[in-house]
Design an enzyme around this catalytic site. Sequence first.
Site, PDB file in Angstrom:
ATOM      1  N   GLU A   1       0.811  -1.202   0.000  1.00 22.13           N
ATOM      2  CA  GLU A   1       0.000   0.000   0.000  1.00 22.13           C
ATOM      3  C   GLU A   1       0.847   1.255   0.000  1.00 22.13           C
ATOM      4  OE1 GLU A   1      -3.976  -1.756   2.076  1.00 22.13           O
ATOM      5  OE2 GLU A   1      -2.736  -0.434   3.270  1.00 22.13           O
TER       6      GLU A   1
ATOM      7  N   ASN B   1      -3.519   3.590  16.225  1.00 23.03           N
ATOM      8  CA  ASN B   1      -4.587   3.172  15.313  1.00 23.03           C
ATOM      9  C   ASN B   1      -4.929   1.717  15.570  1.00 23.03           C
ATOM     10  OD1 ASN B   1      -4.950   5.531  13.579  1.00 23.03           O
ATOM     11  ND2 ASN B   1      -2.801   5.157  13.073  1.00 23.03           N
TER      12      ASN B   1
ATOM     13  N   SER C   1      11.235   5.170  15.444  1.00 25.42           N
ATOM     14  CA  SER C   1      10.040   4.738  16.170  1.00 25.42           C
ATOM     15  C   SER C   1      10.465   4.415  17.589  1.00 25.42           C
ATOM     16  CB  SER C   1       9.450   3.494  15.502  1.00 25.42           C
ATOM     17  OG  SER C   1       9.057   3.813  14.198  1.00 25.42           O
ATOM     18  N   LEU C   2      10.369   5.394  18.457  1.00 27.22           N
ATOM     19  CA  LEU C   2      10.881   5.211  19.824  1.00 27.22           C
ATOM     20  C   LEU C   2       9.828   4.528  20.705  1.00 27.22           C
ATOM     21  CD1 LEU C   2      13.381   5.729  21.552  1.00 27.22           C
ATOM     22  CD2 LEU C   2      12.361   7.888  22.264  1.00 27.22           C
ATOM     23  N   HIS C   3       8.699   5.168  20.876  1.00 25.78           N
ATOM     24  CA  HIS C   3       7.513   4.588  21.513  1.00 25.78           C
ATOM     25  C   HIS C   3       7.644   4.192  22.982  1.00 25.78           C
ATOM     26  CE1 HIS C   3       6.144   4.755  17.480  1.00 25.78           C
ATOM     27  NE2 HIS C   3       6.484   3.547  17.090  1.00 25.78           N
TER      28      HIS C   3
ATOM     29  N   GLY D   1       6.742  -2.469   6.245  1.00 18.46           N
ATOM     30  CA  GLY D   1       8.127  -2.943   6.207  1.00 18.46           C
ATOM     31  C   GLY D   1       9.130  -2.094   6.952  1.00 18.46           C
ATOM     32  N   GLU D   2      10.290  -2.691   7.194  1.00 18.70           N
ATOM     33  CA  GLU D   2      11.398  -2.003   7.862  1.00 18.70           C
ATOM     34  C   GLU D   2      12.412  -1.622   6.775  1.00 18.70           C
ATOM     35  OE1 GLU D   2      12.455  -0.658  10.831  1.00 18.70           O
ATOM     36  OE2 GLU D   2      14.126  -0.221   9.502  1.00 18.70           O
TER      37      GLU D   2
ATOM     38  N   CYS E   1       6.607  -5.812  16.070  1.00 13.80           N
ATOM     39  CA  CYS E   1       6.222  -4.867  17.104  1.00 13.80           C
ATOM     40  C   CYS E   1       4.781  -5.179  17.487  1.00 13.80           C
ATOM     41  CB  CYS E   1       6.369  -3.439  16.591  1.00 13.80           C
ATOM     42  SG  CYS E   1       8.034  -3.122  15.976  1.00 13.80           S
TER      43      CYS E   1
ATOM     44  N   CYS F   1      -1.100   4.846   9.727  1.00 15.12           N
ATOM     45  CA  CYS F   1       0.128   4.123  10.068  1.00 15.12           C
ATOM     46  C   CYS F   1      -0.178   2.829  10.793  1.00 15.12           C
ATOM     47  CB  CYS F   1       0.963   4.942  11.044  1.00 15.12           C
ATOM     48  SG  CYS F   1       1.963   6.136  10.247  1.00 15.12           S
TER      49      CYS F   1
ATOM     50  N   CYS G   1       1.666  -3.221  15.979  1.00 11.16           N
ATOM     51  CA  CYS G   1       1.639  -2.937  14.540  1.00 11.16           C
ATOM     52  C   CYS G   1       0.992  -4.072  13.757  1.00 11.16           C
ATOM     53  CB  CYS G   1       3.067  -2.702  14.046  1.00 11.16           C
ATOM     54  SG  CYS G   1       3.167  -2.497  12.257  1.00 11.16           S
TER      55      CYS G   1
HETATM   56  N1  SAH Z   1       9.228  -0.186  10.104  1.00  6.98           N
HETATM   57  C1  SAH Z   1       9.407   1.206  10.197  1.00  6.98           C
HETATM   58  C2  SAH Z   1       8.522   2.009   9.261  1.00  6.98           C
HETATM   59  C3  SAH Z   1       7.107   1.574   9.086  1.00  6.98           C
HETATM   60  S1  SAH Z   1       6.024   1.778  10.468  1.00  6.98           S
HETATM   61  C4  SAH Z   1       9.234   1.671  11.619  1.00  6.98           C
HETATM   62  O1  SAH Z   1       8.783   0.878  12.450  1.00  6.98           O
HETATM   63  O2  SAH Z   1       9.587   2.805  11.905  1.00  6.98           O
HETATM   64  C5  SAH Z   1       5.694   3.545  10.460  1.00  6.98           C
HETATM   65  C6  SAH Z   1       5.283   4.099  11.817  1.00  6.98           C
HETATM   66  O3  SAH Z   1       3.978   3.645  12.198  1.00  6.98           O
HETATM   67  C7  SAH Z   1       6.206   3.645  12.944  1.00  6.98           C
HETATM   68  O4  SAH Z   1       6.504   4.707  13.810  1.00  6.98           O
HETATM   69  C8  SAH Z   1       5.366   2.618  13.638  1.00  6.98           C
HETATM   70  O5  SAH Z   1       5.809   2.386  14.932  1.00  6.98           O
HETATM   71  C9  SAH Z   1       4.001   3.245  13.556  1.00  6.98           C
HETATM   72  N2  SAH Z   1       2.902   2.337  13.827  1.00  6.98           N
HETATM   73  C10 SAH Z   1       2.856   1.011  13.639  1.00  6.98           C
HETATM   74  N3  SAH Z   1       1.657   0.516  14.019  1.00  6.98           N
HETATM   75  C11 SAH Z   1       0.918   1.571  14.433  1.00  6.98           C
HETATM   76  C12 SAH Z   1      -0.413   1.703  14.925  1.00  6.98           C
HETATM   77  N4  SAH Z   1      -1.229   0.666  14.994  1.00  6.98           N
HETATM   78  N5  SAH Z   1      -0.839   2.933  15.257  1.00  6.98           N
HETATM   79  C13 SAH Z   1      -0.036   4.010  15.119  1.00  6.98           C
HETATM   80  N6  SAH Z   1       1.215   3.940  14.653  1.00  6.98           N
HETATM   81  C14 SAH Z   1       1.699   2.738  14.316  1.00  6.98           C
HETATM   82 FE1  SF4 Z   2       7.626  -2.753  13.731  1.00  6.71          FE
HETATM   83 FE2  SF4 Z   2       7.726  -0.986  11.697  1.00  6.71          FE
HETATM   84 FE3  SF4 Z   2       7.778  -3.633  11.221  1.00  6.71          FE
HETATM   85 FE4  SF4 Z   2       5.538  -2.500  12.093  1.00  6.71          FE
HETATM   86  S1  SF4 Z   2       6.529  -2.101  10.138  1.00  6.71           S
HETATM   87  S2  SF4 Z   2       6.442  -4.436  12.816  1.00  6.71           S
HETATM   88  S3  SF4 Z   2       6.331  -0.923  13.453  1.00  6.71           S
HETATM   89  S4  SF4 Z   2       9.310  -2.461  12.329  1.00  6.71           S
END
Ligand code: SAH
Ligand code: SF4
Length: 385
Positions: A101, A317, A240-242, A186-187, A125, A360, A128
């Site tokens: 997407e 989300n 993506s610290l979180h 994806g990462e 994660c 996201c 996600c």
């Molecule tokens: N893999 C990379 C880039 C894709 S995810 C990463 O993790 O940074 C893009 C962003 O969306 C990241 O900050 C991720 O932590 C966040 N994200 C993933 N799932 C989410 C959710 N359900 N609600 C809000 N943000 C989310």
């Molecule tokens: Fe984690 Fe980013 Fe992969 Fe989702 S897309 S599992 S937030 S690394």
Amino acid sequence: MKRSLIGLDRAQLAQALAEIGVPEHARKMRVSQLWHWIYFRGARDFDEMSNVSKDIRAQLAETFSLDRPEVAVEQVSNDGTRKWLIRLPAETAGEKPHDVEAVYIPESDRGTLCISSQVGCTLSCTFCHTGTQRLVRNLTAAEIVSQVMIARDRLGEWPGATRAEGTAAEGEAPRLVTNIVFMGMGEPLYNFDHVTNAISIIADGEGIGIGKRRITVSTSGVVPEIGRLGDASGTMLAISLHAVRDELRDEIIPLNRKYPIKVLLDACRNYPGVSNARRITFEYVMLKGVNDSEKDARDLVRLLKGIPAKINLIPFNPWPGTKYECSDWDTIERFSEIVFKAGYASPVRKPRGRDILAACGQLKSETQKLSARERMALRAMAMTD
Ligand code: SAH
Ligand code: SF4
């Protein structure tokens, strides 16, 4: 099927020209012409290439195409956000096609395209949706660039094209897609070579021309690749610290066990080119009762001291089956107030395109379709926001 030239770099285009017998001394000039037609004008047909000789046009058309990957679904949100489900052909015979997407988010001063770097993600994660997908493969550089080409096609952004309904007219906005973020599926740093190759094609000033300072790569913290990214591509970085404690971050971002917070932040401090004018974005997803206390907020600003940083608070989300909830609005406001008082401006990311599940972390390919019931549940959640 003819091979498409879309997404190829200059060396690959030169190779394609060699295949149809263009002599070496003429290739460089021909590559520049192709580059202009493909990436500056968005040509769909070799016959448009008026400064390329008829013979070469015919030869190109015999062997190659200018086809983009198929758009399986296009959705337009009531807030103008657009989502494209892009079908990528299988890499090997017998394999099913994969879907990824791309999401376009228009704002008053910019238009951001969020693109994918992999089908699914090998990391998991816990908050996600993409991370729950089993099927994973790296996208090629061409497939990454194609997402930008498709957005320009669909928005009508090429020179002379008709702008899509609901987008800014030509006089109002010289460009629709002004920024790119690798925040889709994806990462990106686990697909390093293809991502950096794609970036150099997208940023090339003679073609698509979206500069490196307008491209942001988001990573969950693949520390060894962070410095390399800065050296190889000079793009903006988002982390993506979180979470502000390793114990919690280990749980929600399992990669933290390998590269804990301190190591990650050291890599950020040393990111090539980082300065107050080129800050690193720290993403922080607001999870109710998990990482959203006032102490977390205070620890966050303390942790980032000395790093040129922006903080982006992302309302969680929800997706079907998740155990998390988004923090209450009051909690987000209190958190954001602490962050604001520490000198970081307007940090809450507004949820966009929720009605089309374009936010996201909600991206998950069609190969693992949501059931009708799951869709209903998500829609209901979006409506009660
Ligand atoms: N893999 C990379 C880039 C894709 S995810 C990463 O993790 O940074 C893009 C962003 O969306 C990241 O900050 C991720 O932590 C966040 N994200 C993933 N799932 C989410 C959710 N359900 N609600 C809000 N943000 C989310
Ligand atoms: Fe984690 Fe980013 Fe992969 Fe989702 S897309 S599992 S937030 S690394």
